[in-house]
Design a protein around this motif. Structure first.
Motif, PDB file in Angstrom:
ATOM      1  N   UNK A 156       0.841  -1.212   0.000  1.00  0.00           N
ATOM      2  CA  UNK A 156       0.000   0.000   0.000  1.00  0.00           C
ATOM      3  C   UNK A 156       0.868   1.249   0.000  1.00  0.00           C
ATOM      4  N   UNK A 157       1.873   1.250   0.875  1.00  0.00           N
ATOM      5  CA  UNK A 157       2.729   2.425   0.969  1.00  0.00           C
ATOM      6  C   UNK A 157       3.548   2.603  -0.308  1.00  0.00           C
ATOM      7  N   UNK A 212       1.993   9.040  -6.069  1.00  0.00           N
ATOM      8  CA  UNK A 212       2.161  10.486  -5.873  1.00  0.00           C
ATOM      9  C   UNK A 212       3.340  10.992  -6.692  1.00  0.00           C
ATOM     10  N   UNK A 213       4.354  10.142  -6.846  1.00  0.00           N
ATOM     11  CA  UNK A 213       5.492  10.625  -7.619  1.00  0.00           C
ATOM     12  C   UNK A 213       5.155  10.686  -9.111  1.00  0.00           C
ATOM     13  N   UNK A 231      12.499   8.905   3.757  1.00  0.00           N
ATOM     14  CA  UNK A 231      11.440   7.913   3.965  1.00  0.00           C
ATOM     15  C   UNK A 231      11.880   6.884   5.003  1.00  0.00           C
ATOM     16  N   UNK A 265       2.602  13.947  -9.329  1.00  0.00           N
ATOM     17  CA  UNK A 265       3.156  15.281  -9.176  1.00  0.00           C
ATOM     18  C   UNK A 265       4.583  15.408  -9.679  1.00  0.00           C
ATOM     19  N   UNK A 266       5.113  14.309 -10.209  1.00  0.00           N
ATOM     20  CA  UNK A 266       6.487  14.363 -10.698  1.00  0.00           C
ATOM     21  C   UNK A 266       6.603  15.184 -11.969  1.00  0.00           C
ATOM     22  N   UNK A 269       1.364   4.113  -2.829  1.00  0.00           N
ATOM     23  CA  UNK A 269       1.102   5.528  -2.547  1.00  0.00           C
ATOM     24  C   UNK A 269       2.288   6.387  -2.977  1.00  0.00           C
ATOM     25  N   UNK A 270       3.492   5.935  -2.620  1.00  0.00           N
ATOM     26  CA  UNK A 270       4.693   6.695  -2.982  1.00  0.00           C
ATOM     27  C   UNK A 270       4.816   6.780  -4.504  1.00  0.00           C
ATOM     28  N   UNK A 304      16.775  10.743  -6.369  1.00  0.00           N
ATOM     29  CA  UNK A 304      15.867  10.791  -5.225  1.00  0.00           C
ATOM     30  C   UNK A 304      16.413  10.043  -4.029  1.00  0.00           C
ATOM     31  N   UNK A 348      15.409  11.517  -0.783  1.00  0.00           N
ATOM     32  CA  UNK A 348      14.035  11.173  -0.451  1.00  0.00           C
ATOM     33  C   UNK A 348      13.958   9.770   0.136  1.00  0.00           C
TER      34      UNK A 348
END
Ligand SMILES: Nc1ncnc2c1ncn2[C@@H]1O[C@H](COP(=O)(O)OP(=O)(O)OP(=O)(O)O)[C@@H](O)[C@H]1O
Ligand SMILES: [Mg+2]
Lengths: 233, 403
Positions: free
Chosen positions: B6-7, B14-15, B307, B18-19, B10-11, B300, B303
């Motif tokens: 799930x995580x 979103x990347x 994380x 909005x990347x 999500x990561x 990244x 990032x």
């Protein structure tokens, strides 16, 4: 709550090793708001990273609530970081591609909460740091102070035992700094949040209960400013 | 593990959401080229195969070919075979041929050839021989002292000019001497030169069926092959069965049966090129995917450190990159498919032309497409997870602060 005994951290080995911490011992009680101060290079960041389980001590003992965390395997330390320890970075360290809410609720999801529950937890945390209505913005659309407050929301959403902050206001102007410090103060007073903050600015001291001063990797003074707070626990 | 997925999702999402869109487009573009590279050349080679098998049908084998059974050199009563075959439903035309070895001589130049004895008037319905005479005329029913020579041995072929020994500018009307494999010599006037831009044709010579019968002293309608054309393409196998049922005891092949063995021989080098090009494409593709994702991961790194620092498990981080690269590659494949199909459409309308007459239309091989997609997706998962995994293993301090 936190007990540190003879903590040492050397960078490198042998003759050329940098002795960033040369044996630091102290204790922090639940509900305290502690500032760590000292000249540049005195070992403040080094100490805080070890306390937040981002780094390992070369020597010494570190226990949180009686648990010897310095010797935990990485997987458990990771879980500890996720659930018990909040860390606030000088440069916010938000994920730029995630909205404020996502930055916060990704951690709740990691803990296994449902998406809805995670989202609600995130909104509540953002609310607490005064960012109501801004949860859909990405970091680029927020001011420095707001970004730092998102970072705080991320750190407190999981209701950690201790909150660590390394110069959280270093990149902020006075107004934004005050907003952030007010949030800390409120968290500390209203929710009894334990906070350990590294700072350079002498005026930040007025917010805290206790000041630990480092010099060359050694603890040279430990002053309690607000007696009432200390007596609380 | 479910939390990790799930995580990770999500990561990744979103990347993507909005990347940087330009970076995404660039990555997808490069990946689409990798995909194209994987499927395009094989399609062209497939097109050449089709062209090649087309030659098989148009010249030596027809749609169905009947050859002597066992160790026999000849089909013994070809006329009775022809009678049976012509009665079979779905057969459009059939004829007999006699292939023999010989050498042709002209002004001190000698070359070895296969001479095919055929019935000229019947060939109009069977093969393209009558239609590819570039100079002079095709044989007629009375052509007994005449020969058709392939352009490659005549020495007039623009295609094979330098590749094979030739007789040096033989023209229609020239005289050539043919020595057959049994030693019999005959002199022929060249009635025409045929040009099929295909070795099996242009290195061949044609004479009248009766000529071969005569030279070899054959009786009772012998033949080395009976060539059959069907009414409808695609019915070769049914016709093959029916011919067998009609009591023909010789070996009956479809053109595909024959081409397969021939292609295996003649196209072996082509196959090697094909396999090699696929292999190289794969290596290059894998390396490119790896580099793209690796740069992305390095970019990244901080990032990833963050994380990890806030408690996201390395496994979710690695998964997020696996998802991310699968997404990139899926888009890349999609874009590549669009590109590929439009190129295919283009080449269907405007075939690549070799040697002025060989039209190569690429063929789409669905198996190859699926294979390439699966390969690329698999590669992307490996290419995506390896760099992320290696970075996620680094210490948090190193990932975030670089030391
Ligand atoms: N990764 C490292 N490798 C080698 N030396 C290091 C490393 N990190 C810190 N140091 C050294 O350790 C000492 C303590 O550094 P630290 O960052 O803890 O100081 P600080 O008190 O946080 O300083 P500042 O106020 O400038 O942030 C310094 O001498 C620094 O140069
Ligand atoms: Mg520091």
């Amino acid at each position: 709550m936190i007990i540190v005994k003879n903590l040492k951290r050397y960078y490198g080995t042998g003759e050329t090793a940098v002795k960033a911490l040369r044996g630091v011992s102290f204790e922090i009680k639940k509900g305290e708001f502690v500032a760590i101060v000292g000249a540049s290079g005195s070992g403040k960041t080094t100490l805080l990273r070890i306390l937040a389980l981002l780094d390992d001590a070369t020597e010494g003992e570190y226990t949180i609530r009686g648990l010897q965390v310095s010797s935990l395997p990485e997987a458990e330390r990771s879980y500890y970081r996720l659930t018990q320890v909040g860390y606030i970075f000088q440069d916010y360290a938000l994920i730029n591609e995630m909205s404020a809410a996502e930055n916060v609720y990704v951690l709740s999801m990691m803990e296994g909460k449902s998406k809805k529950e995670s989202y609600e937890t995130a909104l509540e945390a953002l609310d607490r740091v005064g960012l109501k209505g801004k949860h859909n913005r990405i970091p680029d659309e927020l001011s420095g102070g707001e970004k730092q407050r998102v970072a705080i929301a991320r750190a407190i959403a999981k209701k950690p035992d201790i909150l660590f902050a390394d110069e959280p206001c270093a990149n902020l102007d006075t107004t934004n700094s005050r907003q952030v410090l007010d949030v800390f103060k409120e968290l500390n007073e209203k929710y009894g949040q334990t906070i350990v903050m590294v700072t350079h600015e002498s005026w930040h001291i007025e917010y805290v209960d206790r000041v630990i001063t480092l010099e060359d990797g050694i603890l040279i003074s430990d002053e309690r400013i607000n007696e009432k707070e200390v007596n609380k626990k | 593990m479910i939390n990790d997925i799930r995580v990770g999702a999500l990561i990744a999402s979103s990347s993507i959401k909005r990347g940087n869109k330009k970076t995404l487009m660039f990555i997808v573009f490069v990946l689409s080229l990798i995909f194209m590279n994987l499927v395009f050349l094989p399609s062209m080679i497939g097109g050449m195969m089709v062209l090649f098998t087309g030659y098989m049908q148009d010249y030596p084998f027809g749609d169905v070919v009947i050859e002597p059974s066992g160790d026999n050199t000849y089909i013994n009563n070809a006329d009775s075979v022809l009678q049976k075959v012509r009665a079979v439903e779905g057969v459009r035309a059939a004829t007999k041929r006699l292939d023999v070895g010989a050498s042709i001589e002209h002004k001190q130049n000698v070359v070895g050839v296969t001479v095919t004895g055929l019935l000229p008037t019947e060939e109009y319905e069977i093969s393209r021989y009558p239609y590819i005479i570039s100079e002079g005329d095709f044989l007629g029913d009375l052509s007994r002292d005449e020969i058709i020579i392939g352009a490659a041995i005549a020495g007039t072929s623009p295609v094979f000019g330098e590749i094979y020994d030739d007789l040096g500018e033989v023209r229609a009307g020239s005289l050539v001497e043919v020595t057959y494999s049994n030693g019999v010599k005959r002199t022929y006037k060249v009635k025409g030169i045929m040009e099929g831009t295909f070795e099996l044709v242009d290195l061949n010579a044609l004479v009248h069926y009766k000529e071969i019968e005569d030279v070899y002293g054959l009786e009772g309608s012998k033949a080395t092959s009976v060539v059959v054309r069907v009414d409808k393409q695609g019915t070769e196998e049914q016709v093959q069965d029916k011919i067998r049922e009609a009591g023909v005891n010789e070996q009956v092949f479809t053109w595909a049966d024959k081409s397969e063995t021939l292609i295996k021989q003649a196209m072996q080098s082509m196959g090697a090129i094909d396999a090699m090009s696929k292999f190289v494409s794969l290596i290059v593709g894998a390396a490119l995917i790896l580099i793209i994702i690796y740069i992305n991961v390095l970019h990244r790194k901080k990032e990833i450190g963050i994380l990890k620092a806030v408690g996201i498990t390395p496994r979710s981080i690695v998964l997020s990159y696996a998802f991310l690269s699968m997404f990139y590659v899926s888009l890349g494949i999609l874009a590549g498919l669009v590109l590929y199909l439009s190129l295919m459409l283009y080449f269907q309308a405007n075939p690549v032309i070799f040697y002025e007459t060989m039209e190569i239309r690429p063929v789409i091989d669905p198996m190859l497409l699926i294979q390439s997609m699966v390969t690329m997706l698999t590669l992307s998962v490996i290419a995506g997870t390896l760099p992320a995994w290696s970075v996620s293993k680094e210490s948090i301090l190193k990932a975030i602060w670089g030391r």
